[in-house]
Write an enzyme that holds these catalytic residues in place. Structure first.
Site, PDB file in Angstrom:
ATOM      1  N   CYS A 115       0.890  -1.218   0.007  1.00 45.99           N
ATOM      2  CA  CYS A 115      -0.095  -0.038  -0.117  1.00 45.99           C
ATOM      3  C   CYS A 115       0.709   1.334  -0.033  1.00 45.99           C
ATOM      4  CB  CYS A 115      -0.985   0.051   1.376  1.00 45.99           C
ATOM      5  SG  CYS A 115      -2.079   1.524   1.557  1.00 45.99           S
ATOM      6  N   HIS A 163       4.718   6.090   2.208  1.00 45.20           N
ATOM      7  CA  HIS A 163       5.043   7.207   2.927  1.00 45.20           C
ATOM      8  C   HIS A 163       6.037   7.056   4.116  1.00 45.20           C
ATOM      9  CE1 HIS A 163       2.254   9.396   0.451  1.00 45.20           C
ATOM     10  NE2 HIS A 163       0.880   8.736   0.848  1.00 45.20           N
ATOM     11  N   HIS A 202       0.336  -3.288   6.794  1.00 52.58           N
ATOM     12  CA  HIS A 202      -0.902  -3.353   7.535  1.00 52.58           C
ATOM     13  C   HIS A 202      -1.798  -3.748   6.835  1.00 52.58           C
ATOM     14  CE1 HIS A 202      -0.891   0.197   4.765  1.00 52.58           C
ATOM     15  NE2 HIS A 202      -2.266   0.123   4.735  1.00 52.58           N
TER      16      HIS A 202
END
Length: 364
Positions: free
Chosen positions: A38, A43, A59
């Site tokens: 993801c 980030h 996650h």
């Protein structure tokens, strides 16, 4: 266990041996089967969002319960589960008012001073690893609070189920929970990654009228059409927003930003009709802001966030699994590639390029 460890931002993850603790009260030990790659993880890996290091990212995961600690009531050994980063306590103001996704109560995390869950090395040289988002899923096992996972139907393929833990919960939740799309309303999705494509698919399920998807990559626009987009537009076109307004004869009822860039957020506002609502899902850089002009306000436009699709994941995730099993939710089309853990850095490179839809790390 083997895990992908991030030692410094903007450096490759390293596959290392990590020691994981036994489950304590209310904790669940999960053998990981699949983890989505993801942009939110990226980030942290690229340093856009700070995090204590070293850490293990990841996650968006699914696996099988290996062991449970005392007082666990929601899952049992052998259960197939999907994890969710929006763990909830169940008793704070946010939880009791139906906003579990906003819960920040520390009771669902390790108390300060408690021994760490994850350790790198052994003996006197061992040092703790910070658990990312209470999950740290790029590892062969996860140790989480029972309120960070939910049992699902065992017939559900776990590589597809993993996507429900973030991309689908966020993208579909934006349509069902945040925007509350009414059949016949028009929707524009800005960005056709995993979250954006889940929003496209959910808009179709919700009975939206025109579903317009914007993305700079032609292949991703084609996937959006497969999932239900009635129109697709090159997001890099100078006239992209004007085209959306023209197609819908005045703008859309709902615009969903699923990228995390200021320009995309501005586009989401620009394509709205009078009284329309823009929902921002992407993780913009922390210093950025999004706003409405005076004319936008006079036009009755609304701007809102949509963290994790405003999910109630113990209820929402099994329902999304059911949507997949009944052929309504198309997760097979969203997955572009399945890779082993030692290809995690390649998967992040692909994500940076932005050409692929969703890669999934799978474990034997």
């Amino acid at each position: 266990m083997k895990a992908a460890v991030l030692h410094e931002a903007r450096t490759p993850l390293v596959i290392e041996d990590v020691t994981i603790d036994k489950p304590g009260p209310h904790e669940v030990l999960i053998r990981t089967h699949a983890v989505g790659v993801c942009r939110s993880d990226l980030h942290f890996v690229d340093g856009t969002y700070p995090h204590q290091l070293p850490t293990i990212p990841g996650h968006e995961a699914a696996g099988v319960v290996e062991a449970v600690g005392d007082e666990v009531r929601t899952v049992r050994v052998g259960d197939h589960v999907v994890t969710c980063l929006s763990a909830f306590c169940g008793h704070c103001e946010f939880c009791v008012t139906g906003r579990m996704f906003l819960c920040v109560d520390s009771s669902v995390r390790r108390p300060k001073g408690a021994p760490p869950r994850l350790m790198l090395g052994a003996g006197q040289d061992a040092r703790p690893i910070a658990q990312m988002l209470n999950l740290s899923a790029y590892a062969e096992m996860m140790l989480v609070h029972e309120h960070a996972c939910v049992a699902i139907d065992r017939d559900m393929p776990l590589d597809r189920a993993a996507l429900i833990g973030c991309a689908v919960t966020t993208g579909a939740g934006a349509v069902f929970n945040v925007a509350d799309v009414t059949p016949g309303e028009t929707v524009c999705i800005v960005g056709c990654g995993g979250i954006g494509l889940a929003a496209v698919n959910a808009a179709k399920i919700a009975g939206a009228g025109k579903i317009i998807a914007l993305d700079p990559v032609a292949e991703k626009r084609a996937v959006a059409e497969t999932l239900g987009a009635t129109h697709t537009i090159d997001a890099t076109s100078d006239t992209a927003a004007d085209e959306v307004v023209a197609i819908t004869k005045g703008g859309v009822h709902h615009a969903i930003e699923a990228v995390g860039r200021p320009q995309s957020a501005a586009t989401a506002v620009k394509v709205l009709r009078r009284g329309g609502t823009a929902t921002i899902l992407g993780m913009l850089p922390p210093t950025e802001s999004v706003g409405l002009s005076a004319i936008d306000l006079l036009s009755g436009k609304t701007l809102q966030g949509g963290f994790m699709g405003y999910n109630r994941f113990p209820v929402d995730i099994p329902r999304l699994v059911d949507f997949y099993q009944r052929g309504l939710l198309d997760l097979d089309t969203i997955i572009a590639d399945r890779l082993p853990l030692d290809r995690i850095n390649h998967a992040f490179d692909e994500l940076r390029r932005g050409d692929a839809t969703r890669s999934v790390i799978v474990f034997d």
